[in-house]
Design an enzyme around this catalytic site. Structure first.
Site, PDB file in Angstrom:
ATOM      1  N   CYS A   1       4.929   0.648  15.221  1.00  0.00           N
ATOM      2  CA  CYS A   1       4.665   1.571  14.112  1.00  0.00           C
ATOM      3  C   CYS A   1       3.919   2.783  14.644  1.00  0.00           C
ATOM      4  CB  CYS A   1       3.833   0.871  13.031  1.00  0.00           C
ATOM      5  SG  CYS A   1       3.412   1.959  11.653  1.00  0.00           S
TER       6      CYS A   1
ATOM      7  N   HIS B   1       0.282   5.795   0.995  1.00  0.00           N
ATOM      8  CA  HIS B   1      -0.618   6.823   1.527  1.00  0.00           C
ATOM      9  C   HIS B   1       0.189   8.084   1.812  1.00  0.00           C
ATOM     10  CE1 HIS B   1       1.205   4.881   4.953  1.00  0.00           C
ATOM     11  NE2 HIS B   1       0.480   3.791   4.770  1.00  0.00           N
TER      12      HIS B   1
ATOM     13  N   HIS C   1       4.934   0.367   0.194  1.00  0.00           N
ATOM     14  CA  HIS C   1       5.619  -0.376   1.258  1.00  0.00           C
ATOM     15  C   HIS C   1       4.890  -1.681   1.556  1.00  0.00           C
ATOM     16  CE1 HIS C   1       2.793   2.415   3.181  1.00  0.00           C
ATOM     17  NE2 HIS C   1       2.674   1.571   4.188  1.00  0.00           N
TER      18      HIS C   1
ATOM     19  N   GLU D   1       0.844  -1.206   0.000  1.00  0.00           N
ATOM     20  CA  GLU D   1       0.000   0.000   0.000  1.00  0.00           C
ATOM     21  C   GLU D   1       0.875   1.250   0.000  1.00  0.00           C
ATOM     22  OE1 GLU D   1      -2.001  -0.449   3.851  1.00  0.00           O
ATOM     23  OE2 GLU D   1      -0.403   0.707   4.813  1.00  0.00           O
TER      24      GLU D   1
ATOM     25  N   HIS E   1       5.031   6.563   8.240  1.00  0.00           N
ATOM     26  CA  HIS E   1       5.210   5.599   9.338  1.00  0.00           C
ATOM     27  C   HIS E   1       6.640   5.726   9.856  1.00  0.00           C
ATOM     28  CE1 HIS E   1       1.593   3.397   8.361  1.00  0.00           C
ATOM     29  NE2 HIS E   1       2.054   2.863   7.261  1.00  0.00           N
TER      30      HIS E   1
HETATM   31 MN    MN Z   1       1.026   1.768   5.620  1.00  0.00          MN
END
Ligand code: MN
Length: 145
Positions: free
Chosen positions: A113, A61, A99, A59, A65
């Protein structure tokens, strides 16, 4: 709010072990929310654990992270590079970078995370994205769309 939660076997006092996420392609991943955001610190701190041979969702975004490997071994794809991962390694996932995390076949991969409370929904790859990523043979072999 409980101020101290003791650690035992990669769990913490009264912290629920949840499904990684609703839907989306992944294999053998759990999620624990260690800290919810508060006004003075608007972020969520989670512990994910990928079972041997499992993987997180491929994914990307806008939100970032920050990751700390806490347990085991594996690999990750971050922005067109595959990295070997060992305990206590740190990973930064920049905005809009593809990632995916994979555990080794013979070890779990557990990681902390950190994410902002305010975050966009993950985007899954289109067929075109998969084709673009797959131009690199090592990425083609690594990803599990
Ligand atoms: Mn992610």
């Amino acid at each position: 709010m409980k101020l101290v939660r003791h650690f035992k076997n990669f769990g913490w006092d009264d912290v629920a072990v949840l499904a990684y996420k609703e839907g989306g392609p992944y294999k053998g991943v759990t999620r624990q929310i260690l800290f919810e955001g508060v006004e003075a610190l608007p972020c969520q701190w989670r512990y994910f654990e990928v079972e041997p041979g499992g993987h997180s969702t491929l994914e990307r975004h806008e939100h970032v992270h920050n990751v700390l490997i806490l347990r085991g071994r594996g690999q990750c794809l971050v922005d067109h590079h595959i990295h070997d991962l060992a305990e206590h390694d740190l990973i930064h996932v920049p905005p809009l970078s593809w990632h995916q995390f994979r555990a080794a076949m013979d070890a779990p991969l557990g990681f902390l995370c950190l994410v902002s409370d305010e975050r966009d929904r993950p985007q899954l790859p289109t067929d075109d994205d998969i084709a673009e990523l797959s131009r690199d043979a090592s990425i083609k072999e690594f990803i599990r769309p």
